[in-house]
Scaffold this motif. Structure first.
Motif, PDB file in Angstrom:
ATOM      1  N   SER A 110     -16.029   0.717  22.826  1.00  0.00           N
ATOM      2  CA  SER A 110     -16.090   2.030  22.205  1.00  0.00           C
ATOM      3  C   SER A 110     -17.102   2.893  22.936  1.00  0.00           C
ATOM      4  O   SER A 110     -18.112   2.399  23.434  1.00  0.00           O
ATOM      5  CB  SER A 110     -16.488   1.925  20.730  1.00  0.00           C
ATOM      6  OG  SER A 110     -15.569   1.139  20.001  1.00  0.00           O
ATOM      7  N   CYS A 111     -16.841   4.194  22.957  1.00  0.00           N
ATOM      8  CA  CYS A 111     -17.748   5.141  23.588  1.00  0.00           C
ATOM      9  C   CYS A 111     -17.678   6.453  22.832  1.00  0.00           C
ATOM     10  O   CYS A 111     -16.588   6.957  22.550  1.00  0.00           O
ATOM     11  CB  CYS A 111     -17.376   5.351  25.056  1.00  0.00           C
ATOM     12  SG  CYS A 111     -18.337   6.625  25.903  1.00  0.00           S
TER      13      CYS A 111
ATOM     14  N   THR B 268     -21.873  -1.354  29.720  1.00  0.00           N
ATOM     15  CA  THR B 268     -21.896  -2.477  28.796  1.00  0.00           C
ATOM     16  C   THR B 268     -21.275  -3.694  29.483  1.00  0.00           C
ATOM     17  O   THR B 268     -20.248  -3.585  30.145  1.00  0.00           O
ATOM     18  CB  THR B 268     -21.162  -2.144  27.480  1.00  0.00           C
ATOM     19  OG1 THR B 268     -21.290  -3.232  26.563  1.00  0.00           O
ATOM     20  CG2 THR B 268     -19.688  -1.846  27.710  1.00  0.00           C
TER      21      THR B 268
ATOM     22  N   LEU C  74     -22.593   6.871  24.533  1.00  0.00           N
ATOM     23  CA  LEU C  74     -23.097   5.649  23.924  1.00  0.00           C
ATOM     24  C   LEU C  74     -21.971   4.644  23.801  1.00  0.00           C
ATOM     25  O   LEU C  74     -20.962   4.906  23.153  1.00  0.00           O
ATOM     26  CB  LEU C  74     -23.713   5.951  22.557  1.00  0.00           C
ATOM     27  CG  LEU C  74     -24.810   7.023  22.556  1.00  0.00           C
ATOM     28  CD1 LEU C  74     -25.280   7.298  21.136  1.00  0.00           C
ATOM     29  CD2 LEU C  74     -25.978   6.605  23.439  1.00  0.00           C
ATOM     30  N   GLU C  75     -22.161   3.479  24.408  1.00  0.00           N
ATOM     31  CA  GLU C  75     -21.132   2.460  24.488  1.00  0.00           C
ATOM     32  C   GLU C  75     -21.472   1.272  23.599  1.00  0.00           C
ATOM     33  O   GLU C  75     -22.645   0.975  23.350  1.00  0.00           O
ATOM     34  CB  GLU C  75     -20.975   1.986  25.933  1.00  0.00           C
ATOM     35  CG  GLU C  75     -20.566   3.095  26.889  1.00  0.00           C
ATOM     36  CD  GLU C  75     -20.977   2.812  28.308  1.00  0.00           C
ATOM     37  OE1 GLU C  75     -20.138   3.034  29.215  1.00  0.00           O
ATOM     38  OE2 GLU C  75     -22.123   2.371  28.526  1.00  0.00           O
ATOM     39  N   SER C  76     -20.425   0.575  23.159  1.00  0.00           N
ATOM     40  CA  SER C  76     -20.590  -0.649  22.397  1.00  0.00           C
ATOM     41  C   SER C  76     -19.339  -1.496  22.552  1.00  0.00           C
ATOM     42  O   SER C  76     -18.307  -1.016  23.016  1.00  0.00           O
ATOM     43  CB  SER C  76     -20.858  -0.366  20.913  1.00  0.00           C
ATOM     44  OG  SER C  76     -19.758   0.301  20.321  1.00  0.00           O
ATOM     45  N   GLY C  77     -19.424  -2.758  22.158  1.00  0.00           N
ATOM     46  CA  GLY C  77     -18.271  -3.632  22.136  1.00  0.00           C
ATOM     47  C   GLY C  77     -18.222  -4.676  23.230  1.00  0.00           C
ATOM     48  O   GLY C  77     -17.350  -5.553  23.203  1.00  0.00           O
TER      49      GLY C  77
END
Length: 118
Positions: free
Chosen positions: A21-22, A112, A5-8
């Motif tokens: 982030s992952c 992402t 799960l990735e974000s940023g």
């Protein structure tokens, strides 16, 4: 099932910074390394950064050296990519990866989007 799960990701001006982030969720895995690839439309997928947990050894694409820093926590199967002094040519979809052995397998996140405006 294992998910990365990735974000940023997002939109940033040239010269700015982002931190991706992952984190892995689902079935527990013991990753040998984690890292990041990127792909821009019409271009080949490109290696960006990798951290090998044993010894915390890090590797970077030449264009990212001095600008990108990869870090993480093996116990949490979590990895970060700090990107500074971003350039328009950094624009791409960034994918988180995790590598295991026994069996040899690569896990991939959904990607992402990072967009750097000039």
């Amino acid at each position: 099932q294992v998910q990365l799960l990735e974000s940023g990701g997002g939109l940033v001006q040239a010269g700015g910074s982002l931190r991706l982030s992952c984190a892995a969720s689902g079935r527990t895995i013991n990753s040998f390394s984690m890292g990041w690839f990127r792909q821009a439309p019409g271009k080949e997928r490109e290696f960006v950064a990798r951290i090998v947990w044993s010894g915390s050894r890090t590797f970077y694409v030449d264009s990212g050296k001095g600008r990108f820093t990869i870090s993480g926590a093996n116990a949490k199967n979590t990895v970060y990519l700090q990107m500074n002094s971003l350039k328009p040519e950094d624009t791409a979809v960034y994918y988180c990866t995790a590598h295991t052995t026994f069996p040899d397998y690569d896990y991939w996140g959904q990607g992402t989007q990072v967009t750097v405006s000039s």
